[in-house]
Design a protein around this motif. Structure first.
Motif, short mmCIF file in Angstrom:
data_model
loop_
_atom_site.label_atom_id
_atom_site.label_comp_id
_atom_site.label_asym_id
_atom_site.label_seq_id
_atom_site.Cartn_x
_atom_site.Cartn_y
_atom_site.Cartn_z
N ALA A 219 -10.73 -4.22 -0.04
CA ALA A 219 -9.33 -4.59 -0.11
C ALA A 219 -8.45 -3.52 0.51
O ALA A 219 -8.73 -2.32 0.40
CB ALA A 219 -8.91 -4.83 -1.55
N ILE A 220 -7.41 -3.95 1.19
CA ILE A 220 -6.40 -3.02 1.69
C ILE A 220 -5.28 -2.96 0.66
O ILE A 220 -4.72 -3.99 0.29
CB ILE A 220 -5.86 -3.47 3.05
CG1 ILE A 220 -6.92 -3.28 4.12
CG2 ILE A 220 -4.61 -2.69 3.43
CD1 ILE A 220 -6.46 -3.55 5.52
N PRO A 221 -4.93 -1.78 0.15
CA PRO A 221 -3.88 -1.68 -0.86
C PRO A 221 -2.53 -2.10 -0.29
O PRO A 221 -2.30 -2.02 0.91
CB PRO A 221 -3.89 -0.20 -1.25
CG PRO A 221 -4.48 0.49 -0.06
CD PRO A 221 -5.48 -0.46 0.52
N ASN A 222 -1.67 -2.53 -1.15
CA ASN A 222 -0.35 -3.00 -0.73
C ASN A 222 0.58 -1.79 -0.54
O ASN A 222 1.53 -1.59 -1.27
CB ASN A 222 0.22 -3.97 -1.76
CG ASN A 222 1.49 -4.60 -1.27
OD1 ASN A 222 1.65 -4.82 -0.07
ND2 ASN A 222 2.40 -4.90 -2.18
N VAL A 223 0.24 -0.95 0.41
CA VAL A 223 1.03 0.25 0.70
C VAL A 223 1.18 0.35 2.20
O VAL A 223 0.52 -0.34 2.97
CB VAL A 223 0.35 1.53 0.15
CG1 VAL A 223 0.23 1.47 -1.36
CG2 VAL A 223 -1.01 1.73 0.78
N ASN A 224 2.04 1.24 2.63
CA ASN A 224 2.27 1.44 4.05
C ASN A 224 1.22 2.41 4.59
O ASN A 224 1.38 3.62 4.53
CB ASN A 224 3.69 1.99 4.27
CG ASN A 224 4.04 2.02 5.75
OD1 ASN A 224 3.55 1.21 6.52
ND2 ASN A 224 4.88 2.96 6.13
N ILE A 225 0.14 1.88 5.13
CA ILE A 225 -0.95 2.70 5.66
C ILE A 225 -0.51 3.32 6.98
O ILE A 225 0.05 2.65 7.84
CB ILE A 225 -2.20 1.85 5.86
CG1 ILE A 225 -2.65 1.25 4.53
CG2 ILE A 225 -3.33 2.66 6.49
CD1 ILE A 225 -3.69 0.18 4.66
N THR A 226 -0.77 4.61 7.14
CA THR A 226 -0.33 5.31 8.35
C THR A 226 -1.43 6.03 9.08
O THR A 226 -1.27 6.37 10.26
CB THR A 226 0.77 6.33 8.00
OG1 THR A 226 0.25 7.26 7.04
CG2 THR A 226 2.00 5.64 7.43
N ASN A 227 -2.57 6.32 8.44
CA ASN A 227 -3.61 7.10 9.10
C ASN A 227 -4.32 6.29 10.17
O ASN A 227 -4.65 5.12 9.99
CB ASN A 227 -4.63 7.62 8.09
CG ASN A 227 -5.26 6.49 7.28
OD1 ASN A 227 -4.56 5.79 6.54
ND2 ASN A 227 -6.56 6.30 7.43
N ALA A 228 -4.53 6.91 11.34
CA ALA A 228 -5.17 6.24 12.47
C ALA A 228 -6.67 6.11 12.24
O ALA A 228 -7.29 6.96 11.60
CB ALA A 228 -4.89 7.01 13.75
N CYS A 229 -7.25 5.05 12.77
CA CYS A 229 -8.70 4.84 12.64
C CYS A 229 -9.45 5.87 13.47
O CYS A 229 -9.19 6.06 14.66
CB CYS A 229 -9.07 3.44 13.12
SG CYS A 229 -8.45 2.10 12.08
N ALA A 230 -10.39 6.53 12.84
CA ALA A 230 -11.29 7.44 13.54
C ALA A 230 -12.58 6.70 13.86
O ALA A 230 -12.85 5.61 13.33
CB ALA A 230 -11.56 8.67 12.67
N LEU A 231 -13.40 7.27 14.73
CA LEU A 231 -14.66 6.65 15.10
C LEU A 231 -15.54 6.45 13.87
O LEU A 231 -15.76 7.38 13.10
CB LEU A 231 -15.39 7.52 16.12
CG LEU A 231 -16.63 6.90 16.78
CD1 LEU A 231 -16.24 5.69 17.62
CD2 LEU A 231 -17.33 7.94 17.66
#
Length: 759
Positions: A219-231
């Motif tokens: 699940a993705i939490p209901n928050v403002n996600i900001t971290n970029a996807c790493a490999l």
């Protein structure tokens, strides 16, 4: 004196009556009793005290399914009326804690829940209160998601592409210009997602999109996600799409941070990501789509990452393309499925002997849904040779397990004994031979050293049973054994990019140029193939007679000195070179991944599904028509029309405007009304859709079915570089081209590719 019989016990009445004997009868404790006494004793009755109503919870069934009147900020839940003072309703957002959302009278049958958060998943429960406020213990819950810009306007994906890494042996940056690998195709794992523009009121030319990623089922939490996807990262993250995503048109996000490019296949490749398409709200924050831990959440774009040298045939993408061609609206919240009344709209299973699939959300025979994700080899199966020459190898050459390629006849041979070389279709090469896997590769050759150059020609001169066995010897790490494609799968995988908004979308004229149907498809010069079309007999890399002398064994692996080094076959069965003044008598294939056909790539990224060599499918025919496959119980053509229904000439061209004039005496106007599911979607015989809605069927002369003689027959797909014996003229590459041949046929223009279910 009292008799003993006078002693009575009235225990049931709560009374004990004793008759005391006279003193002369006995002594008690050494004393003489001198008087008679009669005594009655009343016992205390056993009585249960009254129940305190304040200490017992009410017996209550709880909340009802489903929720209704769902908006962005509210919803209504159903309740069973109960003899209680009140009912309390508790809700939680996502996986958070339950909090009190509403309190209502016990006599009501529903409750409104205001103040909810848009685009959020909720789970709610209801508990009735006794007079002292003690709550009941029921465990019933109801789950729902509030609306948001996504749930109001989400239109699902148009196309998802996913590429597995390419074998390291294929790639050499120092000689990239001479790679046989098609230019411009990705060599590292990659995901590309194209989605239809949202239609909610919030979506307009200034709308900004953002794509989130997480490991599948998380699940993705209901928050403002900001971290970029790493490999390789599996935590919730933001995908760097490589471009700004804004506006009211179709959008494409490319994710390159998927899986490490490894030289060999490892369990690390068995990975699946879920992607979320989000939009920016008016207050400047992003909202995620409704999300739970369920992998089948309709708002998730599930993307399995393919193993080495394979690509993904994506379920929702197949459905979107097929439904659009049928003139039906894809159901964005149900895998892009659509209304369909023909047969074979749903699959039986994902692979041979796999469990039967269940689709409870659909009424029987009322919908089309491809049904599952599939991995297919990016290139045709190829001869994995380590020795080559222009003649049959000598008995003393090589060691057991070596693979030899005969560049004159196109034979791939296995060393099966100290002095024994066996052709693929020979009786001496059995399916149980432990070295059978050595014959196969699904990766193009390399150019790392021209003296050791290993271009890979298609694995031809193979009978269908051997193709089945060879695929079964190969394992897609993390997913299981490979298998042949079913016809239904082949048609889906071979589709051109042709839809509005799809990257690289091609017009009908573009497709006709890639499937050359007349001499205009030939290259003007051998060094500059026109548009790099699909390889069929009209697009023949040998067509320049002035260079015929170079078509010999020396050119097969000659590197930069000869641009024709990726020819898989250079002469006919008599050793004669091709003359441009005559029609070809045999097929000429090019090596897999060849630059000659670098534009002949399907919307899913697979090369040469059309042209080059025909490819065996799992489907079969009997003498009376379609049947269930003997090797794959999920490949079932038993509903297909019989061969007799195709006309006395035994062939059918899908051309709605004319008879099949290739037959010597055509018996009927055999047109698209005979177009059949599995053999070619959709089923147009029922009149659901007009034939003009399927432009790829009407292009040129390339969409063709041919039935060969013989009782046990199997299906070939894709079209090749040769005219089958007995056919009077014309060519027939194309997405829907099909040839039904005896199962023991082995020819230099028939090969195969392998697949495995991505589930």
């Amino acid at each position: 004196m009292l008799n003993v019989a006078h002693i009575k016990s009235r225990i049931g009445q709560g009374v004990l009556l004793f008759a005391v004997l006279p003193a002369s009868a006995f002594l008690i404790a050494g004393c003489e009793v001198s008087t008679e006494v009669t005594r009655e004793v009343t016992a205390k009755p056993s009585v249960t005290p009254p129940v305190d109503p304040n200490s017992v919870p009410i017996n209550y069934a709880g909340i009802l399914n489903p929720a209704s009147a769902i908006t962005k900020v509210s919803a209504t839940v159903g309740l069973l009326p109960v003899d209680a003072a009140a009912v309390k309703i508790y809700c939680r957002a996502g996986a958070g804690a339950y909090t009190l959302s509403a309190t209502v009278l016990g006599s009501v049958s529903s409750a409104s829940l205001p103040g909810l958060t848009p685009a959020t998943s909720y789970t709610c429960a209801a508990h009735a209160l006794n007079p002292a406020g003690l709550e009941d213990l029921n465990t019933a819950t109801v789950s729902f998601a509030t609306q948001g810009a996504l749930s109001q306007g989400y239109q699902n994906v148009i196309l998802v592409q996913a590429f597995g890494s390419v074998s390291a042996s294929v790639i050499d940056s120092t000689v990239a210009a001479d790679l046989d690998f098609a230019a411009g195709m990705p060599t590292a794992s990659k995901v590309s997602i194209t989605w239809a523009p949202f239609v909610a009121s919030e979506v307009n030319p200034s709308t900004i999109y953002r794509v989130l990623r997480v490991a599948s089922g998380v699940a993705i939490p209901n928050v403002n996600i900001t971290n970029a996807c790493a490999l390789n990262s599996t935590a919730p993250c933001v995908v760097n799409c490589g471009q700004a995503l804004s506006g009211g048109s179709a959008q494409t996000c490319i994710d390159l941070m998927v899986v490490s490019a490894l030289a060999t296949d490892t369990p690390d490749k068995a990975k699946t990501f879920d992607y979320f398409l989000t939009v920016k709200k008016a207050d400047g924050t992003y909202e995620t789509s409704p999300s739970t831990a369920l992998t089948e959440n309709p708002y998730r774009v599930k993307v399995p990452i393919p193993p080495l040298n394979m690509v993904l045939v994506h379920r929702e993408s197949v459905n979107y393309e097929t439904c659009k061609h049928m003139g039906q609206n894809p159901d964005a919240l149900n895998h892009n499925s659509c209304a369909y009344t023909g047969s074979q709209g749903l699959p039986l299973n994902t692979g041979p002997s796999k469990q039967v699939l269940s689709f409870p959300q659909y009424a029987a025979n009322s919908v089309f849904d491809f049904g599952y994700h599939l991995f297919i080899d990016r290139w045709e199966a190829a001869c994995n040779w380590n020795l080559s020459g222009s003649s049959v190898p000598g008995a003393g050459l090589g060691t057991v397990g070596d693979v030899y390629y005969d560049t004159t006849l196109g034979n791939c041979m296995l060393k099966t004994g100290a002095a024994q070389w066996s052709k693929l279709d020979s009786a001496s090469l059995s399916a149980s031979n432990p070295y059978l896997p050595n014959l196969y590769t699904n990766g193009p050759g390399n150019s790392t050293n021209f003296a050791q150059r290993r271009v890979r020609p298609p694995l031809v001169n193979v009978i269908r049973s051997q193709a089945v066995s060879i695929c079964d010897t190969q394992t897609a790490v993390g997913y299981g054994h490979k298998r042949l494609l079913r016809r239904r799968e082949f048609v889906a995988a071979a589709a051109w990019p042709s839809l509005s908004g799809e990257p690289g979308a091609k017009s009908a004229n573009d497709i006709e140029a890639l499937e050359p149907s007349n001499t205009s498809g030939r290259p003007s010069t051998i060094a500059n193939p026109l548009n790099h079309p699909c390889n069929n007999w009209l697009f023949d890399v040998r067509s320049n007679s002035t260079t015929n002398s170079t078509y010999n064994n020396a050119s097969f692996n000659s590197g930069t000195s000869n641009p024709f080094g990726d020819l898989a076959r250079i002469a006919d069965s008599n050793g004669a070179l091709y003359s441009s003044s005559t029609a070809p008598t045999v097929g000429t294939a090019v090596t897999i991944g060849s630059q000659w056909t670098s534009n002949c790539v399907s919307r899913f990224g697979a090369q040469d599904l059309i042209g080059n060599v025909w490819e065996f499918n799992a489907d079969e025919f009997s003498s009376s028509g379609g049947t269930q496959s003997s090797t794959d119980n999920g490949a079932d053509l038993s509903s297909y029309v019989t061969a007799a229904a195709l006309g006395s000439c035994g062939s059918l061209r899908f051309n709605a405007s004319s008879n099949d004039n290739a037959c010597s005496s055509p018996s009927a106007n055999l047109n698209l009304l005979n177009f059949n599911p599995v053999l070619g979607l959709p089923d147009l015989r029922g009149g659901l859709n007009s034939i003009t809605s399927f432009p790829e069927v009407l292009i040129g002369l390339g969409n063709h079915v041919q039935i060969d003689s013989g009782n046990a027959k199997v299906v070939l797909s894709g079209g090749g570089g040769r005219q089958p014996a007995g056919y009077g003229g014309g060519n027939f590459p194309g997405r829907y081209s099909m040839w039904v041949v005896p199962s023991t046929n082995s020819r230099d223009d028939i090969g195969f590719r392998c697949a495995t279910e991505a589930e």
